[in-house]
Design an enzyme around this catalytic site. Structure first.
Site, short mmCIF file in Angstrom:
data_model
loop_
_atom_site.label_atom_id
_atom_site.label_comp_id
_atom_site.label_asym_id
_atom_site.label_seq_id
_atom_site.Cartn_x
_atom_site.Cartn_y
_atom_site.Cartn_z
N SER A 121 1.06 -1.13 0.11
CA SER A 121 -0.11 0.02 0.29
C SER A 121 1.00 1.25 0.09
O SER A 121 1.56 1.34 0.85
CB SER A 121 -1.24 0.17 1.13
OG SER A 121 -1.69 0.90 1.11
N TYR A 130 -1.05 -0.13 9.55
CA TYR A 130 -1.38 -0.97 8.40
C TYR A 130 -0.33 -0.89 7.84
O TYR A 130 0.38 -1.37 6.81
CB TYR A 130 -2.46 0.04 7.92
CG TYR A 130 -3.04 -0.09 6.70
CD1 TYR A 130 -3.81 -1.73 6.00
CD2 TYR A 130 -2.67 0.01 5.82
CE1 TYR A 130 -4.40 -1.51 5.62
CE2 TYR A 130 -3.58 -0.17 3.97
CZ TYR A 130 -4.27 -1.06 3.97
OH TYR A 130 -4.15 -1.08 3.16
N LYS A 153 1.93 -3.64 5.99
CA LYS A 153 1.85 -3.40 4.41
C LYS A 153 3.29 -3.25 4.00
O LYS A 153 3.20 -4.46 2.41
CB LYS A 153 0.58 -2.80 3.62
CG LYS A 153 -0.13 -2.53 4.01
CD LYS A 153 -1.03 -4.37 2.82
CE LYS A 153 -2.79 -4.12 2.92
NZ LYS A 153 -2.72 -5.43 2.57
#
Length: 321
Positions: A154, A167, A171
């Site tokens: 991401s 996150y 990622k």
């Protein structure tokens, strides 16, 4: 089309395929002849609860359209779950050609509120989940001397985004995972790449809703209008062709990262500046030559640690400029 890219006879295992991006990947690969394992626990975007109907409904939709699919509702968050997902493919069709690690959850918060309870579930699903599913599939791929693996990273981690330390960390860990597996798979016809999708899914909607919390009603209205105009272009189906190509037999690349959204495809890459060299490097040298160190002119893209060491040794042997 005589040169249509097909997946006839191949088996694709896709995690988080009950909806969103994963479902679009599954539908496209199935339409091109792949047999699909639709894995999904049916939990919420934050990882809460479960609903086994999501995977079964997606698999049934593929079958109604003339494709072949089986549902799997095991969790990716344990070695046993990962093995069970791969076993579903082996029981159904005796092989695994493609793994797309797409399952994911979100849990945004400012870093000062990023407790272990917010961090661990994302590490478990994104990073450990990809590891636990890929590991047993890797054994199968090595034995058949063929495989394609696609991990999901991401821009939130590659470029940085507020409130997403958990996150982004999970990622971006998958980038290292991708590049190491690409190196290990090179001699076994296993190609491993990563995709950084930009699509209007439950996860993006969740993050956008959090970012758009504004007290000023007029500002909120402007924000909502801009978001609406932009997000309607971010159809998850427009990401699927890139996922399909990167998992196709004809894909020539490995260890690379592609960003995809709204029909646009680009490559993220890791570059190395020419930098600055002085045998007796001091703190003041770093300060005084920071512009030179950061200058992107003449950058290189090393293929791995050995390439970077070669560049370093060449610089040392040639001496300072």
């Amino acid at each position: 089309m005589t040169n249509e890219l097909r997946f006839d006879g191949q088996v694709a295992l896709i995690t988080g395929a009950g909806g969103g991006l994963g479902k679009q990947y599954a539908l496209l690969l199935a339409a091109r002849g792949a047999r699909i394992v639709v894995n999904d626990t049916g939990g919420s975007v934050a990882g809460d609860g479960s609903n086994i109907e999501a995977a079964h409904a997606a698999a049934e939709e593929i079958r109604r359209q003339g494709g072949q699919a089986v549902a799997d509702t095991h969790s990716v968050t344990s070695p046993e779950g990962g093995q069970a997902i791969v076993d579903t493919a082996l029981r159904a069709w005796g092989r695994v050609d493609i793994v797309i690690n797409n399952a994911g959850i979100v849990g945004d918060a400012p870093f000062e509120e990023m407790t272990a309870d917010r961090l661990n579930p994302l590490i478990d699903v994104h990073l450990k989940g990809a590891f636990y599913v890929t590991r047993p599939a890797w054994t199968v791929m090595r034995e058949q001397r063929y495989g394609r693996i696609l991990n999901t990273c991401s821009a939130a981690g590659i470029l940085g985004a507020e409130r997403m330390s958990n996150y982004g960390a999970a990622k971006t860990g998958l980038i290292g995972f991708t590049r190491v597996l690409a190196a290990e798979g090179a001699g076994h016809n296993i190609k491993v790449n990563a995709i950084a999708p930009i699509a209007y899914t439950r996860m993006l909607a969740h993050s956008v809703d959090g970012a758009g919390q504004q007290d000023d009603e007029e500002a909120r209205a402007v924000f909502d209008d801009l978001v609406g105009q932009y997000l309607q272009k971010l159809d998850p189906a427009l990401v699927a062709p890139v996922a399909a190509f990167l998992t196709h037999r004809e894909c020539p690349v490995s260890g690379e990262i592609y960003t995809v959204g709204a029909g646009h495809v680009a490559r993220f890459f890791i570059g190395r500046t020419k930098g600055f060299y002085r045998p007796g490097l001091s703190v003041e040298d770093v300060r005084d030559h920071l512009h030179e160190i950061r200058d992107e002119a003449g950058y290189t893209v090393p293929g791995g640690p050995a390439d970077e060491m070669t560049e370093l040794f060449a610089t040392v042997m040639n001496g300072p400029d």
